[in-house]
Design a protein around this motif. Structure first.
Motif, short mmCIF file in Angstrom:
data_model
loop_
_atom_site.label_atom_id
_atom_site.label_comp_id
_atom_site.label_asym_id
_atom_site.label_seq_id
_atom_site.Cartn_x
_atom_site.Cartn_y
_atom_site.Cartn_z
N GLN A 1 9.05 0.71 -2.78
CA GLN A 1 7.82 0.53 -2.02
C GLN A 1 7.23 -0.84 -2.31
O GLN A 1 7.25 -1.30 -3.47
CB GLN A 1 6.80 1.61 -2.39
N TYR B 1 3.87 -2.78 -2.65
CA TYR B 1 2.44 -2.55 -2.84
C TYR B 1 1.68 -3.85 -2.59
O TYR B 1 2.13 -4.94 -2.99
CB TYR B 1 2.16 -2.05 -4.25
N LEU C 1 -5.64 -0.51 -2.91
CA LEU C 1 -4.22 -0.73 -3.12
C LEU C 1 -3.47 0.09 -2.07
O LEU C 1 -3.68 1.30 -1.96
CB LEU C 1 -3.82 -0.29 -4.53
N ARG D 1 0.48 0.66 0.22
CA ARG D 1 1.93 0.47 0.12
C ARG D 1 2.61 0.75 1.45
O ARG D 1 2.08 1.49 2.30
CB ARG D 1 2.51 1.36 -0.97
N ILE E 1 -3.38 4.02 -1.60
CA ILE E 1 -3.07 4.67 -2.87
C ILE E 1 -4.34 4.93 -3.66
O ILE E 1 -4.62 6.05 -4.06
CB ILE E 1 -2.08 3.82 -3.69
N PRO F 1 0.89 5.34 -8.85
CA PRO F 1 0.90 5.57 -7.41
C PRO F 1 1.43 6.94 -6.99
O PRO F 1 1.01 7.48 -5.96
CB PRO F 1 1.79 4.44 -6.88
#
Length: 440
Positions: free
Chosen positions: A168, A170, A177, A179, A196, A248
């Motif tokens: 992923q 980010y 945050l 992703r 996230i 996450p």
């Protein structure tokens, strides 16, 4: 009678201008910058200011053929030009380079410093709207110039830090945050970013640094303060002036370290695997206070902001006091100098710039807006020992200079990373370029 009234108001105006000029004038006893850099900087008595010293370089950009000046033994040339306020860089596993073309969201609040910053936005390179995108740069033929570029991800909110973790990508927006799924070699991602965790965004310090933690499961996010010294109260600084650790998979986070006015760049030191960061310290205590710094950060650390700076020096402006914190305020490891605006950070592992720059930290210094004479506006190198700490007594070494000529800013360095060949890439948000530094 009217003439007397006009003369009276003219006199008041002259007196007011004189007072403002006196308050903004730099300290008469100017420390040499070398005296306020290193492990034991000279800490001068604070000089509280109602109006900050105004000293910034007007942005003019680079003319054709102009470049920064590389240190002896190094060379510099453009890797990419014609970008839109490039701030941060990230190298993908296949060697492609991501650049965050970004800027501050509309500024609100921030106390007196925030007002000054909004007034000076054009001068500090923050006067253009944010492109809110990440662009991919590709040097397929290996000649040191990105011949291909594409919009990799758009529709973001003042994005800054980027990191890959478990397939992923980010991105640290100013307020969250997010992703997206990542495929190696892709030139564009169209997936809608997944949130996230959220955190406070915008205000004085809007940039959000981001790196993956050595555990392979979590990330570190740096979140700067909203104001200079909690000017709008501590409630407005909740979950700010700290580094967050984020898991996450669970969408959970915690405060990893606190009391950091504006931490930006972060990096893992290759020998000890410790987390290091560069921090912008407080304003309006005079041109020589307080020094921006480079430091290792451990879980539970508190560096004293807003009550204390440099390991326990009290800031008398902050009320109410917090005397209990003084003995627990951690002293930073290395002073970069006052108001240099240390933003970018990367360690020398992965770089091949010769023995002189083989072990240590490279720091992108964006440059001062409130100091006379100017400070920063360069890329500096801090030598480290084999044990993973700054060399005792060592001063910062200039790597890339020439960003300011005759008081005009051709560029301002920010993010610094290693490319796949071992060259140093430097994002320049005023020059709208990415520079590539190599060994001659």
């Amino acid at each position: 009678m009217r003439k007397h009234i006009l003369a009276f108001f003219a006199l008041l105006l002259v007196i007011g201008i004189a007072i403002v000029a006196w308050l903004a004038w730099p300290d008469k006893a100017r420390l040499d910058l070398a005296a306020v850099a290193g492990q034991r900087p000279d800490i001068t008595p604070p000089r509280e200011q109602v109006i900050p010293t105004i000293g910034t370089a007007d942005p003019v950009g680079w003319q054709q053929g102009q470049t920064p000046v590389a240190a002896t033994g190094l060379a510099v040339k453009p890797f990419a030009t014609g970008l839109d306020h490039p701030r941060w860089l990230y190298r993908l596993p296949n060697g492609d380079v991501l650049v965050a073309e970004t800027n501050s969201p509309p500024r609100e609040g921030g106390g007196i410093t925030g007002w000054v910053m909004k007034t000076l936005m054009g001068k500090v390179g923050a006067g253009v709207p944010s492109a809110n995108r990440i662009t991919l740069l590709r040097d397929a033929n290996g000649d040191g110039v990105a011949e291909a570029r594409s919009v990799f991800l758009s529709g973001l909110n003042s994005p800054f830090g980027m990191a890959l973790l478990n397939g992923q990508l980010y991105v640290a927006n100013t307020d969250a945050l997010v992703r997206v799924p990542y495929t190696d070699g892709a030139t564009r991602i169209t997936a809608t970013p997944e949130v996230i965790v959220r955190y406070p965004g915008g205000a004085n310090h809007w940039t959000r640094g981001l790196i993956a933690a050595p555990d392979g499961r979590s990330l570190y996010v740096s979140v700067g303060s909203a104001t200079n010294i909690a000017d709008n109260g501590l409630a407005a600084e909740r979950r700010r002036a700290n580094i967050l650790q984020v898991w996450p998979d669970d969408k959970n986070s915690r405060i990893y370290a606190a009391g950091l006015r504006n931490p930006v760049g972060m990096a893992i030191e290759p020998t000890t695997k410790a987390l290091w960061t560069v921090v912008n310290e407080r304003d309006m205590l005079g041109s020589d206070l307080a020094p921006d710094y480079l430091t290792a950060v451990e879980l539970g650390d508190n560096f004293g902001w807003p009550w204390y700076y440099w390991g326990g020096y009290p800031d008398p402006r902050v009320q109410p006091k917090n005397q209990e914190l003084q003995q627990y305020s951690k002293r930073p490891d290395y002073a970069m100098g006052p108001h240099v605006a240390a933003l970018g950070l990367t360690f020398a592992d992965g770089l091949t710039l010769g023995d002189r720059f083989a072990r240590g930290a490279f720091v992108g210094e964006h440059g001062s807006w409130n100091r006379k004479p100017l400070s920063g506006y360069k890329v500096a190198f801090v030598p480290f020992t084999p044990q993973g700490w700054p060399v005792k007594g060592a001063k910062p070494v200039d790597v890339l200079t020439g960003f300011v000529v005759d008081g005009k800013a051709r560029g301002r360095p920010v993010g610094v990373i290693a490319d796949r060949t071992g060259a140093l890439l430097v994002a320049d948000d005023v020059g709208n370029a990415v520079w590539r530094v190599t060994a001659r």
